[in-house]
Design a protein around this motif. Structure first.
Motif, PDB file in Angstrom:
ATOM      1  N   SER A 108      -5.009   5.297 -54.472  1.00  0.00           N
ATOM      2  CA  SER A 108      -5.467   6.001 -53.278  1.00  0.00           C
ATOM      3  C   SER A 108      -6.439   7.124 -53.636  1.00  0.00           C
ATOM      4  CB  SER A 108      -4.247   6.581 -52.542  1.00  0.00           C
ATOM      5  OG  SER A 108      -4.669   7.271 -51.395  1.00  0.00           O
ATOM      6  N   GLY A 109      -7.614   7.097 -52.996  1.00  0.00           N
ATOM      7  CA  GLY A 109      -8.635   8.107 -53.241  1.00  0.00           C
ATOM      8  C   GLY A 109      -9.582   7.780 -54.385  1.00  0.00           C
ATOM      9  N   TRP A 110      -9.323   6.714 -55.106  1.00  0.00           N
ATOM     10  CA  TRP A 110     -10.149   6.315 -56.242  1.00  0.00           C
ATOM     11  C   TRP A 110     -11.068   5.164 -55.847  1.00  0.00           C
ATOM     12  CZ3 TRP A 110      -9.680   7.904 -61.572  1.00  0.00           C
ATOM     13  CH2 TRP A 110      -8.728   8.915 -61.789  1.00  0.00           C
ATOM     14  N   GLN A 111     -12.122   4.972 -56.631  1.00  0.00           N
ATOM     15  CA  GLN A 111     -13.020   3.828 -56.490  1.00  0.00           C
ATOM     16  C   GLN A 111     -13.049   3.093 -57.823  1.00  0.00           C
ATOM     17  OE1 GLN A 111     -16.764   5.595 -55.401  1.00  0.00           O
ATOM     18  NE2 GLN A 111     -16.215   5.682 -53.229  1.00  0.00           N
ATOM     19  N   ALA A 112     -13.470   1.829 -57.794  1.00  0.00           N
ATOM     20  CA  ALA A 112     -13.513   1.046 -59.036  1.00  0.00           C
ATOM     21  C   ALA A 112     -14.799   0.243 -59.142  1.00  0.00           C
ATOM     22  CB  ALA A 112     -12.318   0.099 -59.103  1.00  0.00           C
ATOM     23  N   ASP A 113     -15.271   0.112 -60.367  1.00  0.00           N
ATOM     24  CA  ASP A 113     -16.378  -0.797 -60.657  1.00  0.00           C
ATOM     25  C   ASP A 113     -15.833  -2.215 -60.644  1.00  0.00           C
ATOM     26  OD1 ASP A 113     -17.910   1.457 -61.091  1.00  0.00           O
ATOM     27  OD2 ASP A 113     -17.822   1.325 -63.279  1.00  0.00           O
ATOM     28  N   LYS A 141     -12.813   9.039 -59.568  1.00  0.00           N
ATOM     29  CA  LYS A 141     -12.454   9.887 -58.423  1.00  0.00           C
ATOM     30  C   LYS A 141     -13.012  11.272 -58.733  1.00  0.00           C
ATOM     31  CE  LYS A 141      -8.424  11.931 -56.156  1.00  0.00           C
ATOM     32  NZ  LYS A 141      -6.957  12.018 -56.209  1.00  0.00           N
ATOM     33  N   ASP A 142     -14.030  11.685 -57.980  1.00  0.00           N
ATOM     34  CA  ASP A 142     -14.725  12.950 -58.250  1.00  0.00           C
ATOM     35  C   ASP A 142     -15.193  12.952 -59.708  1.00  0.00           C
ATOM     36  OD1 ASP A 142     -14.212  13.752 -55.585  1.00  0.00           O
ATOM     37  OD2 ASP A 142     -12.238  14.532 -56.173  1.00  0.00           O
ATOM     38  N   ASN A 143     -14.763  13.932 -60.508  1.00  0.00           N
ATOM     39  CA  ASN A 143     -15.189  13.975 -61.911  1.00  0.00           C
ATOM     40  C   ASN A 143     -14.161  13.335 -62.847  1.00  0.00           C
ATOM     41  OD1 ASN A 143     -13.186  15.949 -61.784  1.00  0.00           O
ATOM     42  ND2 ASN A 143     -14.233  17.301 -63.227  1.00  0.00           N
ATOM     43  N   GLN A 144     -13.175  12.641 -62.273  1.00  0.00           N
ATOM     44  CA  GLN A 144     -12.138  11.989 -63.070  1.00  0.00           C
ATOM     45  C   GLN A 144     -12.490  10.514 -63.289  1.00  0.00           C
ATOM     46  OE1 GLN A 144      -8.016  13.019 -61.715  1.00  0.00           O
ATOM     47  NE2 GLN A 144      -9.168  13.768 -59.947  1.00  0.00           N
ATOM     48  N   THR A 169      -8.308  13.851 -66.233  1.00  0.00           N
ATOM     49  CA  THR A 169      -7.226  13.383 -65.364  1.00  0.00           C
ATOM     50  C   THR A 169      -5.878  13.648 -66.029  1.00  0.00           C
ATOM     51  OG1 THR A 169      -6.509  11.517 -64.013  1.00  0.00           O
ATOM     52  CG2 THR A 169      -7.217  11.006 -66.257  1.00  0.00           C
ATOM     53  N   SER A 170      -4.823  13.348 -65.312  1.00  0.00           N
ATOM     54  CA  SER A 170      -3.483  13.628 -65.827  1.00  0.00           C
ATOM     55  C   SER A 170      -2.874  12.385 -66.476  1.00  0.00           C
ATOM     56  CB  SER A 170      -2.571  14.094 -64.687  1.00  0.00           C
ATOM     57  OG  SER A 170      -2.334  13.017 -63.800  1.00  0.00           O
ATOM     58  N   LYS A 171      -1.892  12.620 -67.327  1.00  0.00           N
ATOM     59  CA  LYS A 171      -1.154  11.525 -67.959  1.00  0.00           C
ATOM     60  C   LYS A 171      -0.479  10.674 -66.884  1.00  0.00           C
ATOM     61  CE  LYS A 171       2.623  10.685 -71.228  1.00  0.00           C
ATOM     62  NZ  LYS A 171       3.876  10.504 -70.519  1.00  0.00           N
ATOM     63  N   GLN A 172       0.012  11.309 -65.808  1.00  0.00           N
ATOM     64  CA  GLN A 172       0.688  10.582 -64.740  1.00  0.00           C
ATOM     65  C   GLN A 172      -0.249   9.581 -64.065  1.00  0.00           C
ATOM     66  OE1 GLN A 172       0.858  13.948 -65.143  1.00  0.00           O
ATOM     67  NE2 GLN A 172       2.966  14.024 -65.912  1.00  0.00           N
ATOM     68  N   GLU A 173      -1.512   9.972 -63.857  1.00  0.00           N
ATOM     69  CA  GLU A 173      -2.457   9.054 -63.215  1.00  0.00           C
ATOM     70  C   GLU A 173      -2.814   7.894 -64.141  1.00  0.00           C
ATOM     71  OE1 GLU A 173      -5.072  11.326 -59.979  1.00  0.00           O
ATOM     72  OE2 GLU A 173      -5.129  12.284 -61.955  1.00  0.00           O
ATOM     73  N   VAL A 174      -2.981   8.181 -65.414  1.00  0.00           N
ATOM     74  CA  VAL A 174      -3.270   7.108 -66.375  1.00  0.00           C
ATOM     75  C   VAL A 174      -2.090   6.146 -66.433  1.00  0.00           C
ATOM     76  CG1 VAL A 174      -3.731   6.569 -68.800  1.00  0.00           C
ATOM     77  CG2 VAL A 174      -4.879   8.518 -67.718  1.00  0.00           C
ATOM     78  N   GLU A 175      -0.875   6.686 -66.471  1.00  0.00           N
ATOM     79  CA  GLU A 175       0.318   5.830 -66.489  1.00  0.00           C
ATOM     80  C   GLU A 175       0.450   5.030 -65.196  1.00  0.00           C
ATOM     81  OE1 GLU A 175       3.654   8.344 -67.453  1.00  0.00           O
ATOM     82  OE2 GLU A 175       3.407   7.952 -69.605  1.00  0.00           O
ATOM     83  N   ALA A 176       0.059   5.621 -64.071  1.00  0.00           N
ATOM     84  CA  ALA A 176       0.134   4.891 -62.797  1.00  0.00           C
ATOM     85  C   ALA A 176      -0.771   3.663 -62.848  1.00  0.00           C
ATOM     86  CB  ALA A 176      -0.256   5.806 -61.634  1.00  0.00           C
ATOM     87  N   TYR A 177      -1.963   3.812 -63.423  1.00  0.00           N
ATOM     88  CA  TYR A 177      -2.846   2.649 -63.577  1.00  0.00           C
ATOM     89  C   TYR A 177      -2.240   1.626 -64.543  1.00  0.00           C
ATOM     90  CZ  TYR A 177      -6.799   4.007 -60.730  1.00  0.00           C
ATOM     91  OH  TYR A 177      -7.603   4.292 -59.651  1.00  0.00           O
TER      92      TYR A 177
END
Length: 193
Positions: free
Chosen positions: A75-80, A104-107, A176-184
């Motif tokens: 949510s809130g992210w875009q992807a190539d 997502k923004d600068n992340q 970005t945070s470790k939590q976001e990387v782990e979520a992916y």
């Protein structure tokens, strides 16, 4: 030793599981049939060439399908667009590689995948020896039941894990945070490998 006919039958069975495109499957079947025809005539060089062609087509099909395992943007992210390619034996020892970048923004989070490469053996040795991981300064964690290692440098994170002893995932998070990387990492459809 496996006969060409046995190999051809096995390859046809693989086709049924890998191809959803009838034209691609027909082209593969034609190459296998041609190989069998050459084999029966004693034309071994041509038989081998046709089997190698069929194998290349199967690898292309697998590479095309492997991009489906990448998750949709959170949510809130875009992807190539996800990309894949077949690596020749001279590059990365062969196998299939694929990647997808999320922003997502600068992340950003980039997921890289390497499948069926002989280079995986080095990583497997490391994952089977947790002491080696911690000595290298990395930390241990689990991703969907798979051993993983990560390294964090400020807001930059690298997370690496292996699935089924033949698929290596490397996730690199920037700002970005470790939590976001782990979520992916947890959203990757590893059950489709």
């Amino acid at each position: 030793m496996m006969s060409i006919k046995t190999l051809a039958v096995g390859t046809v069975l693989i086709i049924a599981t890998l191809t959803s495109d009838k034209v691609g499957a027909d082209e593969i079947k034609e190459a296998i049939d041609s190989a069998l025809n050459h084999y029966q005539k004693g034309e071994y060089k041509d038989a081998i060439s046709q089997l190698q062609y069929a194998t290349s087509l199967l690898q292309q099909q697998k590479a095309d399908n492997i991009v489906n395992i990448f998750p949709e943007p959170l949510s809130g992210w875009q992807a190539d667009q996800a990309e894949s390619q077949i690596a020749g034996a001279m590059m990365m020892g062969g196998g299939i590689s694929a990647n997808r970048r999320y922003t997502k923004d600068n992340q950003s989070v980039e997921i890289e995948l390497m499948v069926d490469s002989p280079m995986l053996q080095t990583m497997l040795a490391m994952f089977n020896n947790p002491a080696m991981i911690t000595m290298s300064g990395k930390r241990l964690t689990k991703i969907n039941g798979n051993n993983a290692m990560y390294e964090q440098n400020g807001n930059n994170i690298e997370l690496i894990f292996v699935v089924n002893n033949n698929a290596l995932f490397t996730l690199r998070g920037r700002n970005t945070s470790k939590q976001e990387v782990e979520a992916y990492a947890k959203a990757i459809k590893t059950d489709q490998l």
